[in-house]
Design an enzyme around this catalytic site. Sequence first.
Site, PDB file in Angstrom:
ATOM      1  N   ASN A 149       8.800  -0.420  -0.460  1.00 26.52           N
ATOM      2  CA  ASN A 149       9.081  -0.452   0.970  1.00 26.52           C
ATOM      3  C   ASN A 149       9.084   0.960   1.557  1.00 26.52           C
ATOM      4  OD1 ASN A 149      10.072  -3.434   1.604  1.00 26.52           O
ATOM      5  ND2 ASN A 149      10.812  -2.857  -0.421  1.00 26.52           N
TER       6      ASN A 149
ATOM      7  N   ARG B  87      14.728 -16.769  -2.438  1.00 25.61           N
ATOM      8  CA  ARG B  87      14.678 -15.430  -1.853  1.00 25.61           C
ATOM      9  C   ARG B  87      16.061 -14.785  -1.853  1.00 25.61           C
ATOM     10  NH1 ARG B  87      12.485 -17.144   3.858  1.00 25.61           N
ATOM     11  NH2 ARG B  87      14.244 -18.565   3.543  1.00 25.61           N
TER      12      ARG B  87
ATOM     13  N   ASP C 106      11.760  -2.594  -4.697  1.00 29.51           N
ATOM     14  CA  ASP C 106      12.350  -3.886  -5.011  1.00 29.51           C
ATOM     15  C   ASP C 106      12.010  -4.221  -6.450  1.00 29.51           C
ATOM     16  OD1 ASP C 106      13.322  -4.059  -2.472  1.00 29.51           O
ATOM     17  OD2 ASP C 106      11.900  -5.564  -1.775  1.00 29.51           O
TER      18      ASP C 106
ATOM     19  N   GLU D  81       7.980  -4.746  -4.907  1.00 31.18           N
ATOM     20  CA  GLU D  81       7.569  -4.183  -3.624  1.00 31.18           C
ATOM     21  C   GLU D  81       7.890  -2.696  -3.586  1.00 31.18           C
ATOM     22  OE1 GLU D  81       8.682  -6.042   0.037  1.00 31.18           O
ATOM     23  OE2 GLU D  81       8.331  -8.071  -0.707  1.00 31.18           O
TER      24      GLU D  81
ATOM     25  N   ARG E 166      20.402  -8.192  -4.336  1.00 26.55           N
ATOM     26  CA  ARG E 166      20.516  -9.202  -3.289  1.00 26.55           C
ATOM     27  C   ARG E 166      20.315 -10.572  -3.937  1.00 26.55           C
ATOM     28  NH1 ARG E 166      15.928  -6.274  -0.161  1.00 26.55           N
ATOM     29  NH2 ARG E 166      15.326  -6.162  -2.337  1.00 26.55           N
TER      30      ARG E 166
ATOM     31  N   ARG F 293      17.395  -3.648  -4.715  1.00 22.90           N
ATOM     32  CA  ARG F 293      16.835  -2.591  -3.871  1.00 22.90           C
ATOM     33  C   ARG F 293      17.279  -1.247  -4.429  1.00 22.90           C
ATOM     34  NH1 ARG F 293      15.158  -1.994   1.283  1.00 22.90           N
ATOM     35  NH2 ARG F 293      13.737  -3.654   0.607  1.00 22.90           N
TER      36      ARG F 293
ATOM     37  N   LYS G 176       3.452  -4.641  -0.216  1.00 29.83           N
ATOM     38  CA  LYS G 176       3.196  -5.576  -1.314  1.00 29.83           C
ATOM     39  C   LYS G 176       2.129  -5.018  -2.265  1.00 29.83           C
ATOM     40  CE  LYS G 176       5.723  -8.872   0.723  1.00 29.83           C
ATOM     41  NZ  LYS G 176       6.061  -8.194   1.998  1.00 29.83           N
TER      42      LYS G 176
ATOM     43  N   LYS H  46       3.036 -15.296  -1.262  1.00 30.31           N
ATOM     44  CA  LYS H  46       3.621 -14.625  -0.107  1.00 30.31           C
ATOM     45  C   LYS H  46       2.549 -13.881   0.681  1.00 30.31           C
ATOM     46  CE  LYS H  46       5.305 -10.913  -3.163  1.00 30.31           C
ATOM     47  NZ  LYS H  46       6.524 -10.221  -3.632  1.00 30.31           N
TER      48      LYS H  46
END
Length: 313
Positions: free
Chosen positions: A282, A232, A272, A280, A224, A209, A124, A159
């Site tokens: 990842n 979400r 993301d 994000e 997504r 993604r 994050k 979050k």
Amino acid sequence: MKIAFLTDPLSHFKIYKDTTFAMMREAVKRGHSIYAFGPEHMALESGVVVAQISQVILTGDSQDWYRLEAASSLRLSDFDAVLQRKDPPFDMEYIYATYLLELAEQQGARVYNKPAAIRNHNEKLSIAQFSQFTTPTLVTRDEQRIRAFHGQHQDIILKPLDGMGGAGIFRIREDGMNLGSVIETLTLNGSRTIMVQRYIPEIVDGDKRILLIAGKVVPFALARIPQNGEVRGNLAAGGVGVAQELSTRDLEIAQTLAPILHQRGLLLVGLDVIGNCLTEVNVTSPTCFQEISQQTGFDVAAMFIDALEAGSV
């Protein structure tokens, strides 16, 4: 090559979509041998990092898809590559594992992603290094700062900093309904730091993604898309994945970050992006290989194993 996967139990895999399985399958297809172990199997003995490691035999069966040979205590440096594919939570046990992996590197092991790089890139918080691509963001445990941020932006997302799969994400709208309760819950009454961001309405079109492999950008993203009123888009939260070509903005973000993150020792990264904003970075166990490949025909696992064979970190 001998490739060892540090991963979650193989019995938990859903092989029709699992990215680690896609890596394993491609490696075996090329004649490489694959092995598996968990963080609980690692140890430092007489100054050497070892683990109880089992060779994995892929059976080709969709149900009983693997067979494990008897485990042996082996040095991590005995392998041509060690792939860190353990899912979060990114807790102290996760950090201890990175310390052992870093020691193994000093003893000759080739670990991907580099353990120090994983530790240094909170998934994050790392977006703060690339603030030109982010929505307005606040990181704090202070209730008054959070309330002021909500007063300024009205529609916000809160979050935890250590979650995955969309867990613990809340949206608070203009009326501020339940803001106090959410702050108390996520900050553990002011004892835990969280992230707060201005809501990005383009989430209805998907949380994209974007994969980076060895400093190169995979040409398709997986959007997504949230379902049933969810905020979400995470697949683990019921989102539907739709592969699509990268937009001009997606490419700008990805091509800016790819060489920087690769130079830091990150072979595989999942960005993301919602709308035009990076949300994000990842680095622990990025996914979506199979969904992209199945929908576009682009073989992401082949690109990854190509990079691994080239020793691209």
